[in-house]
Write an enzyme that holds these catalytic residues in place. Structure first.
Site, short mmCIF file in Angstrom:
data_model
loop_
_atom_site.label_atom_id
_atom_site.label_comp_id
_atom_site.label_asym_id
_atom_site.label_seq_id
_atom_site.Cartn_x
_atom_site.Cartn_y
_atom_site.Cartn_z
N HIS A 194 0.94 -1.16 -0.02
CA HIS A 194 -0.08 -0.03 0.00
C HIS A 194 1.02 1.39 -0.19
O HIS A 194 1.84 1.35 0.50
CB HIS A 194 -1.15 0.00 1.17
CG HIS A 194 -0.19 0.03 2.50
ND1 HIS A 194 -0.16 1.37 2.95
CD2 HIS A 194 -0.10 -0.70 3.45
CE1 HIS A 194 0.31 1.41 4.43
NE2 HIS A 194 0.52 0.07 4.40
N ASP B 187 6.40 2.26 6.55
CA ASP B 187 5.26 1.75 6.37
C ASP B 187 4.32 2.42 5.03
O ASP B 187 3.48 3.45 5.36
CB ASP B 187 4.21 2.00 7.68
CG ASP B 187 2.90 1.27 7.56
OD1 ASP B 187 2.58 0.36 6.64
OD2 ASP B 187 2.05 1.66 8.59
N GLU C 59 -5.16 1.25 2.78
CA GLU C 59 -4.97 0.51 3.58
C GLU C 59 -5.20 1.05 5.04
O GLU C 59 -5.53 0.59 5.94
CB GLU C 59 -3.49 -0.09 3.71
CG GLU C 59 -3.43 -1.37 4.54
CD GLU C 59 -2.82 -1.21 6.06
OE1 GLU C 59 -2.74 -1.84 6.76
OE2 GLU C 59 -2.33 0.05 6.23
N GLU D 219 4.43 -5.44 4.75
CA GLU D 219 4.26 -4.68 6.19
C GLU D 219 5.59 -4.64 6.63
O GLU D 219 6.30 -5.66 6.50
CB GLU D 219 3.02 -5.12 6.75
CG GLU D 219 1.73 -5.02 6.15
CD GLU D 219 1.39 -3.60 6.28
OE1 GLU D 219 1.96 -2.49 6.93
OE2 GLU D 219 0.13 -3.17 5.61
#
Length: 364
Positions: A68, A99, A126, A151
């Site tokens: 994402h 992230d 996300e 992730e």
């Protein structure tokens, strides 16, 4: 490969993809991704409300890499511009670097370094608890059987994590003077507090439950409000709570329990506002079997296997759709969502190298 990864990460961090406000379109960062993936078939889909996905495919792969591109909002605690990448001796600092734009940069570098079949799915929702991108993709005849969802896992393959459910719970009371004998039972706030006590007792009783290295049920009452003033019986109260079950704990069964901890007449509304299944998904009986399938995939890809984690990921959505899903990416979750967010350079390099190895060469 690190210089190439950092060049891509510098570009990706410069694009403002904060979520909220979800002001993300099909240009900007997606124009950059298109330009860096020559030879890939590109399909960009606008799912509305800032949810945009891009599927890039080369050859005929059966395995998908997902990452994402949206980030959480930046705070005033940042010591410099969050959209300007800073590189020190051992880390890259920038909004989304950990992230998880670092993984996106790694995918781009790996695609240029290896010419084997590859498929990348980029998404932008996300962080919104509104998985339009993944749901939209899974509703197509995609043909993939395996997925590696990026992730921050310190470049270890995570095979299991908790599910998540968020709930809005409203209680009904009867307004009146607080001096009345009926105040103990008539107050909606008293009902909410009684419910909270019973819920906490129930959760503590689940401490013995285990699955794949995870223990117990995670639970949090995040907000309670209601009533008018101290000498008035509260006619209404609202409580928001969430829980994170083990893969072996059915979410519907937990809702049934939480919804019946007080008299039914005291609850005016019980509404689940978000649900994410655990990883692996598929029900209590199937969870361990599917975890072992994911372990076999990690072994086949020569990925080190890490511990199960408490945080939720969209890998569970792929798992629920029948794909063998692994969570795998650079960085540590402790750096995610923080001011001056960073990812270690060795993590970025290791991730890009592993993806390039997995993609491989057509000549092999």
């Amino acid at each position: 490969m690190l210089p190439e990864v950092l060049n891509h990460l510098q570009a990706l961090v410069s694009y403002d993809t904060r979520n909220p406000p979800r002001d993300i379109g099909t240009d900007g960062i997606f124009d950059y991704l298109r330009s860096q993936l020559p030879g890939f078939r590109i399909e960009v889909t606008d799912h509305g409300a800032g949810a945009v996905s891009m599927l890039a495919v080369r050859g005929n792969p059966r395995r998908l890499f997902n990452v994402h591109l949206d980030t959480v909002p930046s705070s005033e605690a940042w010591s410099a511009d969050p959209h300007v990448l800073r590189v020190t001796e051992d880390r890259a600092i920038g909004l989304g670097a950990c992230d998880i734009k670092g993984a996106a940069a790694g995918l781009l570098a790996a695609a240029a370094a290896a010419d084997g079949d590859a498929a990348f799915l980029f998404s932008t929702d996300e962080e919104a608890n509104d998985a339009r991108c993944i749901a939209g993709f899974l509703g197509t005849a995609h043909g993939f059987t395996e997925v590696l969802v990026a992730e921050p896992t310190m470049n270890e393959a995570v095979l299991a994590h908790r599910g998540i459910s968020s709930v809005l719970l409203k209680f009904r009371g009867v307004a009146g003077h607080a001096s009345g004998a009926n105040a103990m039972q008539a107050s909606a706030l008293h009902q909410a507090i009684r419910w909270g006590g019973k819920a906490l007792d129930y959760v503590e009783a689940q401490a013995h439950q285990r699955f794949g290295g995870l223990t117990g049920l995670r639970f949090n009452i995040g907000r309670v409000e209601g009533g008018i003033k101290a000498n008035m019986i509260a006619p209404s109260a609202e409580l928001r709570f969430g829980f994170r079950p083990l893969p072996s704990q059915p979410i519907d069964g937990l809702h049934e329990t939480f919804g019946t901890l007080v008299d039914a007449g005291a609850i005016e509304r019980y509404e689940e506002t978000f649900r994410g299944p655990p990883l692996p998904a598929g029900g209590v009986a199937d969870a361990e079997h599917r975890r072992l399938e994911a372990r076999d995939l990690a072994d086949a890809l020569e990925l080190p296997i890490g511990n199960a984690v408490d945080f939720w990921t969209e890998a569970s959505l792929f798992s629920a759709a029948g794909l063998t899903a692994i969570v795998y990416g650079p960085g540590h979750i402790a750096q995610a969502h923080t001011a001056d967010e960073w990812v270690a350079l060795e993590q970025l390099q290791g991730y890009a190298q592993s993806v390039a190895r997995i993609i491989g060469s057509k000549a092999q």
